[in-house]
Motif scaffolding. Structure first.
Motif, PDB file in Angstrom:
ATOM      1  N   ALA A 226       0.828  -1.210   0.000  1.00 23.52           N
ATOM      2  CA  ALA A 226       0.000   0.000   0.000  1.00 23.52           C
ATOM      3  C   ALA A 226       0.863   1.261   0.000  1.00 23.52           C
ATOM      4  O   ALA A 226       0.610   2.200  -0.772  1.00 23.52           O
ATOM      5  N   LEU A 227       1.885   1.304   0.847  1.00 21.29           N
ATOM      6  CA  LEU A 227       2.747   2.486   0.916  1.00 21.29           C
ATOM      7  C   LEU A 227       3.545   2.677  -0.368  1.00 21.29           C
ATOM      8  O   LEU A 227       3.769   3.816  -0.806  1.00 21.29           O
ATOM      9  N   ALA A 228       3.960   1.581  -1.001  1.00 18.04           N
ATOM     10  CA  ALA A 228       4.686   1.697  -2.267  1.00 18.04           C
ATOM     11  C   ALA A 228       3.792   2.292  -3.345  1.00 18.04           C
ATOM     12  O   ALA A 228       4.243   3.106  -4.164  1.00 18.04           O
ATOM     13  N   GLY A 229       2.520   1.906  -3.352  1.00 23.50           N
ATOM     14  CA  GLY A 229       1.587   2.486  -4.316  1.00 23.50           C
ATOM     15  C   GLY A 229       1.337   3.958  -4.054  1.00 23.50           C
ATOM     16  O   GLY A 229       1.304   4.777  -4.981  1.00 23.50           O
ATOM     17  N   ILE A 230       1.170   4.310  -2.797  1.00 23.25           N
ATOM     18  CA  ILE A 230       0.961   5.715  -2.442  1.00 23.25           C
ATOM     19  C   ILE A 230       2.191   6.533  -2.822  1.00 23.25           C
ATOM     20  O   ILE A 230       2.077   7.652  -3.349  1.00 23.25           O
ATOM     21  N   ASN A 231       3.371   5.992  -2.570  1.00 22.19           N
ATOM     22  CA  ASN A 231       4.608   6.691  -2.907  1.00 22.19           C
ATOM     23  C   ASN A 231       4.688   6.984  -4.406  1.00 22.19           C
ATOM     24  O   ASN A 231       4.997   8.112  -4.815  1.00 22.19           O
ATOM     25  N   ALA A 232       4.400   5.981  -5.236  1.00 21.58           N
ATOM     26  CA  ALA A 232       4.458   6.178  -6.688  1.00 21.58           C
ATOM     27  C   ALA A 232       3.399   7.163  -7.154  1.00 21.58           C
ATOM     28  O   ALA A 232       3.666   8.046  -7.991  1.00 21.58           O
ATOM     29  N   HIS A 233       2.200   7.032  -6.608  1.00 24.28           N
ATOM     30  CA  HIS A 233       1.084   7.844  -7.087  1.00 24.28           C
ATOM     31  C   HIS A 233       1.221   9.309  -6.682  1.00 24.28           C
ATOM     32  O   HIS A 233       0.950  10.207  -7.483  1.00 24.28           O
ATOM     33  N   ILE A 234       1.669   9.552  -5.457  1.00 20.92           N
ATOM     34  CA  ILE A 234       1.803  10.935  -4.993  1.00 20.92           C
ATOM     35  C   ILE A 234       3.145  11.532  -5.415  1.00 20.92           C
ATOM     36  O   ILE A 234       3.207  12.665  -5.889  1.00 20.92           O
ATOM     37  N   GLY A 235       4.211  10.754  -5.272  1.00 21.61           N
ATOM     38  CA  GLY A 235       5.528  11.295  -5.578  1.00 21.61           C
ATOM     39  C   GLY A 235       5.763  11.576  -7.042  1.00 21.61           C
ATOM     40  O   GLY A 235       6.537  12.477  -7.402  1.00 21.61           O
TER      41      GLY A 235
ATOM     42  N   GLU B 176      -4.437  21.352  -1.932  1.00 20.68           N
ATOM     43  CA  GLU B 176      -4.400  21.156  -0.476  1.00 20.68           C
ATOM     44  C   GLU B 176      -5.592  20.343   0.008  1.00 20.68           C
ATOM     45  O   GLU B 176      -5.452  19.472   0.882  1.00 20.68           O
ATOM     46  N   ARG B 177      -6.770  20.596  -0.573  1.00 17.63           N
ATOM     47  CA  ARG B 177      -7.959  19.848  -0.149  1.00 17.63           C
ATOM     48  C   ARG B 177      -7.866  18.386  -0.565  1.00 17.63           C
ATOM     49  O   ARG B 177      -8.217  17.482   0.201  1.00 17.63           O
ATOM     50  N   VAL B 178      -7.398  18.155  -1.788  1.00 14.36           N
ATOM     51  CA  VAL B 178      -7.193  16.776  -2.236  1.00 14.36           C
ATOM     52  C   VAL B 178      -6.120  16.117  -1.366  1.00 14.36           C
ATOM     53  O   VAL B 178      -6.233  14.950  -0.982  1.00 14.36           O
ATOM     54  N   GLY B 179      -5.082  16.874  -1.022  1.00 17.01           N
ATOM     55  CA  GLY B 179      -4.023  16.346  -0.163  1.00 17.01           C
ATOM     56  C   GLY B 179      -4.543  15.950   1.206  1.00 17.01           C
ATOM     57  O   GLY B 179      -4.101  14.942   1.783  1.00 17.01           O
ATOM     58  N   ASP B 180      -5.473  16.731   1.745  1.00 16.36           N
ATOM     59  CA  ASP B 180      -6.054  16.391   3.047  1.00 16.36           C
ATOM     60  C   ASP B 180      -6.818  15.064   2.972  1.00 16.36           C
ATOM     61  O   ASP B 180      -6.792  14.261   3.919  1.00 16.36           O
ATOM     62  N   ILE B 181      -7.490  14.850   1.849  1.00 20.37           N
ATOM     63  CA  ILE B 181      -8.211  13.585   1.667  1.00 20.37           C
ATOM     64  C   ILE B 181      -7.226  12.434   1.545  1.00 20.37           C
ATOM     65  O   ILE B 181      -7.418  11.356   2.106  1.00 20.37           O
TER      66      ILE B 181
ATOM     67  N   ALA C 272       9.652   5.396   8.069  1.00 21.16           N
ATOM     68  CA  ALA C 272      10.612   6.216   7.328  1.00 21.16           C
ATOM     69  C   ALA C 272       9.962   7.014   6.209  1.00 21.16           C
ATOM     70  O   ALA C 272      10.589   7.911   5.639  1.00 21.16           O
ATOM     71  N   TRP C 273       8.692   6.690   5.882  1.00 19.18           N
ATOM     72  CA  TRP C 273       8.011   7.378   4.782  1.00 19.18           C
ATOM     73  C   TRP C 273       6.863   8.198   5.339  1.00 19.18           C
ATOM     74  O   TRP C 273       6.091   7.724   6.168  1.00 19.18           O
ATOM     75  N   SER C 274       6.726   9.432   4.873  1.00 23.26           N
ATOM     76  CA  SER C 274       5.682  10.332   5.370  1.00 23.26           C
ATOM     77  C   SER C 274       4.926  10.948   4.207  1.00 23.26           C
ATOM     78  O   SER C 274       5.534  11.523   3.295  1.00 23.26           O
ATOM     79  N   LEU C 275       3.605  10.845   4.234  1.00 18.35           N
ATOM     80  CA  LEU C 275       2.796  11.451   3.182  1.00 18.35           C
ATOM     81  C   LEU C 275       2.902  12.965   3.225  1.00 18.35           C
ATOM     82  O   LEU C 275       2.924  13.617   2.179  1.00 18.35           O
ATOM     83  N   ASP C 276       2.962  13.543   4.414  1.00 20.79           N
ATOM     84  CA  ASP C 276       3.062  15.000   4.513  1.00 20.79           C
ATOM     85  C   ASP C 276       4.328  15.514   3.832  1.00 20.79           C
ATOM     86  O   ASP C 276       4.302  16.513   3.096  1.00 20.79           O
TER      87      ASP C 276
END
Length: 235
Positions: free
Chosen positions: A113-122, A148-153, A184-188
């Motif tokens: 899950a975190l690897a997918g979030i990393n690719a999609h956001i980064g 910013e609003r999408v980021g909060d979601i 070690a990984w942070s969405l913020d």
């Protein structure tokens, strides 16, 4: 592939555009094995995108057209990768770790899950901001509120992943490598970097060679992080 841009000419057109993306994610989910690493990411992303559609229809976003454009073009990049994988095409470097290791028995669900979030956001969100600016005819500064609003979601996506996929207290010990890897990984931090990268890429829009080099290096760098997040922890 040219991605269609939703047009806010009918009252709920933006909501319908996001609903169409949600439906495509549901179809993808039905085609994947439950333990597939891509399925793990797709399930949590599907839930959050469904919530985004509800907030969009509920008037949470003052400029629904811009928010929907950003949300749809963002999701389309992930869906395009999933389709490329289905057809046996070449994937962006940022997504290759997840798709290549999706069935590795030593990788835990939270890592997928975190690897997918990393690719999609980064990576994908950087390009989606630029795509949206071109589609709407504005600059990144005009999309900052929507970003910013999408980021909060999206922040709720990370919270959901950590709450639902991290092991319970009896397994989640300080000595467990997953404790350190996931921490070690942070969405913020990723979100802040994404906004800076999007502004930089927009500034390079009239210099195609530099823009191409920039996106290539960004893709590779995000891919390195993804591969580290997918370090097998179990044997």
């Amino acid at each position: 592939m040219e991605i269609p841009t939703p047009v806010d000419t009918v009252e709920y057109a933006p909501v319908r555009a996001v609903d169409a993306v949600v439906e495509r994610m549901r179809v993808l989910d039905a085609s994947l094995r439950p333990r597939d690493g891509v399925a793990v990411f797709n399930r949590v992303y599907l839930t959050v995108t469904s919530e985004f559609a509800g907030l969009l229809g509920g008037g949470r976003f003052p400029d629904r057209g811009s928010a929907a454009t950003l949300g749809v073009l963002f999701a389309e990049r992930y869906l395009a990768v999933a389709e490329a994988d289905r057809r046996g095409g070449r994937l962006p470097a940022c997504w290759r770790p997840l798709f290549r290791l999706r069935g590795h028995p030593g990788v835990r669900p939270v890592q997928f899950a975190l690897a997918g979030i990393n690719a999609h956001i980064g990576h994908d969100l950087v390009l989606a901001v630029v795509d949206s600016c071109r589609a709407i005819g504005c600059g990144p500064a005009d999309l900052e509120d929507e970003f910013e609003r999408v980021g909060d979601i999206l922040a709720s996506l990370e919270e959901r992943v950590r709450e639902e996929l991290m092991p319970g207290p009896d397994l989640f010990q300080v000595a467990d490598p997953l404790t350190h890897l996931a921490g070690a990984w942070s969405l913020d931090r990723a979100r802040d970097t994404t906004w800076s990268m999007a502004r930089a890429l927009w500034a390079l829009r009239r210099m195609p060679e530099l823009a191409s080099d920039f996106t290539g290096r960004l893709d590779a760098a995000v891919g390195v992080v993804g591969r580290m997040l997918l370090t097998p922890l179990d044997r």
